[in-house]
Design an enzyme around this catalytic site. Sequence first.
Site, PDB file in Angstrom:
ATOM      1  NE  ARG A  64      31.041 146.948  77.629  1.00  0.00           N
ATOM      2  CZ  ARG A  64      29.948 147.185  76.904  1.00  0.00           C
ATOM      3  NH1 ARG A  64      30.009 147.105  75.585  1.00  0.00           N
ATOM      4  NH2 ARG A  64      28.814 147.500  77.480  1.00  0.00           N
ATOM      5  CD  GLU A 101      22.745 153.759  82.280  1.00  0.00           C
ATOM      6  OE1 GLU A 101      23.683 152.967  82.102  1.00  0.00           O
ATOM      7  OE2 GLU A 101      22.902 154.964  82.525  1.00  0.00           O
TER       8      GLU A 101
HETATM    9  P1  AMP Z   1      22.622 147.201  83.905  1.00  0.00           P
HETATM   10  O1  AMP Z   1      21.777 146.001  83.625  1.00  0.00           O
HETATM   11  O2  AMP Z   1      21.844 148.477  83.829  1.00  0.00           O
HETATM   12  O3  AMP Z   1      23.381 147.064  85.203  1.00  0.00           O
HETATM   13  O4  AMP Z   1      23.658 147.314  82.740  1.00  0.00           O
HETATM   14  C1  AMP Z   1      24.843 146.645  82.794  1.00  0.00           C
HETATM   15  C2  AMP Z   1      25.264 146.138  81.449  1.00  0.00           C
HETATM   16  O5  AMP Z   1      25.125 147.117  80.431  1.00  0.00           O
HETATM   17  C3  AMP Z   1      26.686 145.780  81.483  1.00  0.00           C
HETATM   18  O6  AMP Z   1      26.838 144.613  80.699  1.00  0.00           O
HETATM   19  C4  AMP Z   1      27.412 146.973  80.900  1.00  0.00           C
HETATM   20  O7  AMP Z   1      28.416 146.547  80.027  1.00  0.00           O
HETATM   21  C5  AMP Z   1      26.357 147.739  80.146  1.00  0.00           C
HETATM   22  N1  AMP Z   1      26.201 149.144  80.560  1.00  0.00           N
HETATM   23  C6  AMP Z   1      25.080 149.711  81.070  1.00  0.00           C
HETATM   24  N2  AMP Z   1      25.236 151.006  81.307  1.00  0.00           N
HETATM   25  C7  AMP Z   1      26.502 151.291  80.951  1.00  0.00           C
HETATM   26  C8  AMP Z   1      27.292 152.493  80.958  1.00  0.00           C
HETATM   27  N3  AMP Z   1      26.804 153.654  81.384  1.00  0.00           N
HETATM   28  N4  AMP Z   1      28.560 152.409  80.537  1.00  0.00           N
HETATM   29  C9  AMP Z   1      29.068 151.229  80.112  1.00  0.00           C
HETATM   30  N5  AMP Z   1      28.377 150.081  80.060  1.00  0.00           N
HETATM   31  C10 AMP Z   1      27.110 150.102  80.476  1.00  0.00           C
END
Ligand code: AMP
Length: 184
Positions: A64, A101
């Site tokens: 995205r 996450e």
């Molecule tokens: P992080 O590494 O935990 O910051 O996760 C970020 C990546 O995972 C990004 O590429 C987001 O598109 C996706 N992502 C993680 N958590 C979410 C969420 N709650 N809603 C939408 N996208 C998420």
Amino acid sequence: MERELAPRLAELVRDIPDFPAPGVVFKDLTPLLGDPGAFAAVVDALVEPFAGRGIDQVVGIEARGFILAGPLAYRLGAGFVPVRKAGKLPSAVEGESYALEYGTDLLEIHADALRPGARVLVVDDVLATGGTAAATVRLVERLGAEVVGLAVVVELGFLGPRSRLRGREVVSLVHYAESTLVGR
Ligand code: AMP
């Protein structure tokens, strides 16, 4: 950024509970991306802090992040460089593993995508734990390039992403503390 923008954008971010895994509230940006005015406002607001700062390449994070990195690169007069999940890039790569996450994964960049000293803006849609963005910063810096800043639409502040990005300039447009919207 205009003061009313955050709540206007937040109305177009849809919460999807338990996607893609139980306990995760997925921030679905498709209504926002599909709205011509909101999409333009997001691009304008993310370009503004980085315009005139000599950005050479915008690095977009699969998948995205690509949606915004293209128009940002065009507006900043920069090139576009993809950071992709393992095995997708066709030429020689550098790789970094990272914690999501919801899981762990491997990110890759073409080893020759950035010249040493290049000034880079890193772009994604959502900053959650910050693990993906931090791994991307490590990849960019491993190639000898400089991360000028990071730009995202949504920041899940309650997950503490900035603790993984200490000392970095992070621009986000809609910030959530717990489940409460905090307009900036
Ligand atoms: P992080 O590494 O935990 O910051 O996760 C970020 C990546 O995972 C990004 O590429 C987001 O598109 C996706 N992502 C993680 N958590 C979410 C969420 N709650 N809603 C939408 N996208 C998420």
